[in-house]
Design a protein around this motif. Sequence first.
Motif, PDB file in Angstrom:
ATOM      1  N   GLY A  51      -2.553  14.354  -2.866  1.00 52.90           N
ATOM      2  CA  GLY A  51      -1.834  13.222  -3.499  1.00 52.90           C
ATOM      3  C   GLY A  51      -3.158  11.798  -2.532  1.00 52.90           C
ATOM      4  O   GLY A  51      -2.320  11.078  -3.502  1.00 52.90           O
ATOM      5  N   LEU A  52      -4.219  12.175  -2.214  1.00 46.08           N
ATOM      6  CA  LEU A  52      -4.839  11.312  -2.230  1.00 46.08           C
ATOM      7  C   LEU A  52      -5.135  10.299  -3.569  1.00 46.08           C
ATOM      8  O   LEU A  52      -5.233  10.894  -4.196  1.00 46.08           O
ATOM      9  N   GLN A  53      -5.167   8.519  -3.755  1.00 43.52           N
ATOM     10  CA  GLN A  53      -4.929   8.099  -4.680  1.00 43.52           C
ATOM     11  C   GLN A  53      -5.873   6.453  -4.152  1.00 43.52           C
ATOM     12  O   GLN A  53      -5.786   6.431  -3.191  1.00 43.52           O
ATOM     13  N   TRP A  54      -5.837   5.982  -5.175  1.00 38.43           N
ATOM     14  CA  TRP A  54      -7.514   5.174  -5.266  1.00 38.43           C
ATOM     15  C   TRP A  54      -6.753   4.202  -4.293  1.00 38.43           C
ATOM     16  O   TRP A  54      -7.074   3.548  -3.666  1.00 38.43           O
ATOM     17  N   SER A  55      -5.344   4.250  -4.619  1.00 42.70           N
ATOM     18  CA  SER A  55      -4.425   2.764  -3.781  1.00 42.70           C
ATOM     19  C   SER A  55      -4.932   2.882  -2.184  1.00 42.70           C
ATOM     20  O   SER A  55      -4.878   2.326  -1.381  1.00 42.70           O
ATOM     21  N   ASP A  56      -5.153   4.029  -1.953  1.00 41.91           N
ATOM     22  CA  ASP A  56      -4.997   4.975  -0.487  1.00 41.91           C
ATOM     23  C   ASP A  56      -6.300   4.189   0.561  1.00 41.91           C
ATOM     24  O   ASP A  56      -6.466   4.184   1.540  1.00 41.91           O
ATOM     25  N   LEU A  57      -6.743   3.436  -0.464  1.00 39.36           N
ATOM     26  CA  LEU A  57      -8.576   3.005  -0.009  1.00 39.36           C
ATOM     27  C   LEU A  57      -8.063   1.267   1.542  1.00 39.36           C
ATOM     28  O   LEU A  57      -8.646   1.225   1.467  1.00 39.36           O
ATOM     29  N   LYS A  58      -7.051   0.580   0.466  1.00 37.65           N
ATOM     30  CA  LYS A  58      -6.614  -0.235   1.246  1.00 37.65           C
ATOM     31  C   LYS A  58      -6.099  -0.370   2.871  1.00 37.65           C
ATOM     32  O   LYS A  58      -6.540  -1.153   3.628  1.00 37.65           O
ATOM     33  N   TRP A  59      -5.251   1.044   2.535  1.00 35.76           N
ATOM     34  CA  TRP A  59      -4.873   1.538   3.676  1.00 35.76           C
ATOM     35  C   TRP A  59      -6.171   1.921   4.857  1.00 35.76           C
ATOM     36  O   TRP A  59      -6.480   1.701   5.640  1.00 35.76           O
ATOM     37  N   PHE A  60      -7.355   2.240   3.998  1.00 36.33           N
ATOM     38  CA  PHE A  60      -8.391   2.724   5.529  1.00 36.33           C
ATOM     39  C   PHE A  60      -8.779   1.571   5.307  1.00 36.33           C
ATOM     40  O   PHE A  60      -9.239   1.412   6.091  1.00 36.33           O
ATOM     41  N   LYS A  61      -9.036   0.591   4.621  1.00 39.42           N
ATOM     42  CA  LYS A  61      -9.579  -0.510   4.688  1.00 39.42           C
ATOM     43  C   LYS A  61      -9.230  -1.275   6.225  1.00 39.42           C
ATOM     44  O   LYS A  61      -9.509  -2.312   7.125  1.00 39.42           O
ATOM     45  N   SER A  62      -7.538  -0.966   6.352  1.00 41.85           N
ATOM     46  CA  SER A  62      -6.646  -1.665   7.475  1.00 41.85           C
ATOM     47  C   SER A  62      -6.922  -0.982   8.645  1.00 41.85           C
ATOM     48  O   SER A  62      -6.252  -1.570   9.782  1.00 41.85           O
ATOM     49  N   ILE A  63      -7.536   0.432   8.744  1.00 42.63           N
ATOM     50  CA  ILE A  63      -7.395   0.562   9.771  1.00 42.63           C
ATOM     51  C   ILE A  63      -8.736   0.847  10.273  1.00 42.63           C
ATOM     52  O   ILE A  63      -9.174   1.551  10.796  1.00 42.63           O
TER      53      ILE A  63
END
Length: 422
Positions: A236-248
């Motif tokens: 289910g990984l998707q483009w919008s997850d990148l924001k989360w990665f940047k936050s962590i």
Amino acid sequence: MGTVQKVEVKVTDEEKARQERIKARPSLSEILNLHDFEAIARSVMQEKAWAYYSSAADDEITLRENHAAYHRIWFRPRILRDVTNVDFSTSILGHKTSMPIYITATALGKLGHPDGELNLTRSAAKHDVIQMIPTLASCSFDEILDNAAPGQVQFLQLYVNKDRAITKRLVEHAEQRGIKGLFITVDAPQLGRREKDMRMKFDAEDPAEVSKNDKQGEVDRSQGAARAISSFIDPGLQWSDLKWFKSITKMPLILKGVQCWEDALEAYDHGCAGVVLSNHGGRQLEFARSGIEVLVEVVEKLGEKRGLHFPNEKFQVFVDGGVRRATDVLKAIALGATAVGIGRPFLYAFSSYGQEGVDKALTILRDEFEMNMRLLGARNIKEVVREMVDSSNIHTHTVAVPEDSLFRLNYESMQHARLKDS
Ligand code: 173
């Protein structure tokens, strides 16, 4: 010379014969190129380990294309440039490396040698190259870090877990331990069919199983080593997850497994530090194109659409798959890559000779770089430019090229199912 794995397998006739083949290995001084390691590994490795490392998706067409694609690119060298001294060092994500390559992530290092990934860590330190640590290493993440030299630069390859809390812990821990780049694998929402591997049963007691500390969840053992330990990966990984990665994390994010310019552009627009143009060593989508072919369109289209010039400090493009010679690497550099990942050749090197095998592989590459930079008329990596290659045939998948004997000899044919009593 490093020890080759002699684990407590039943001493069958086949195992006895293998031990004899190990004794009969050529000395390292007789190894001339990276293909040699592959040929030796095939004869000295345990069957299951060889099946896991060498296998690729379906009919292994992409596996072969990865290497063959380099044969469609030819050089346009320059002359009379005083090439007495050549310097092929460069930097990756701002970190120095002695050559424009890195050791890319490959799982289950202990299948090939008892020291597993540590062979790579130690050799990388000795030769000033960067190691990308796999999520699914046989050695634990901390063991690999603890065995690194002071200041040694390492990246982390990340499989994203369905349980994001596990991924978050791993990413934060990696950053805290000084990992310099996070390479998120995006080409494996489900594992490809590696049929050579699937014909082997992955053993619950296997000493090479992924590090206990880094366990990511429960496993199904019926379909080969890779499928056994991949069920935690989140499709289910998707483009919008990148924001989360940047936050962590503050680590640079690089997407590993990009296969067309449209996704490279997305990655750029999402603020990634780079992409690896890769088809996972031909182990995922069969008939995926080679990274070197994709590089040509990525450089052209990102130039056209965003005015980017490559190599580019702000958005770095890497390639992996099929690389066996420094000339392969120099082609990728000329076409705009920052560096090139090499995987299987180093696995074959340590499976055959331990760390000394990896040392030798890196020495061979260094010598090949030195000679080929001179012959190309490039005194440093900046001088390896677009005009030095003719890639006009890159998208033509059928062209007459001379038979590549060394590579072909290493290629193992696929097997049909066997009758029960055969
Ligand atoms: O290519 C692989 O074998 C790989 O990346 C992998 C993925 C999941 C589990 C084990 C290996």
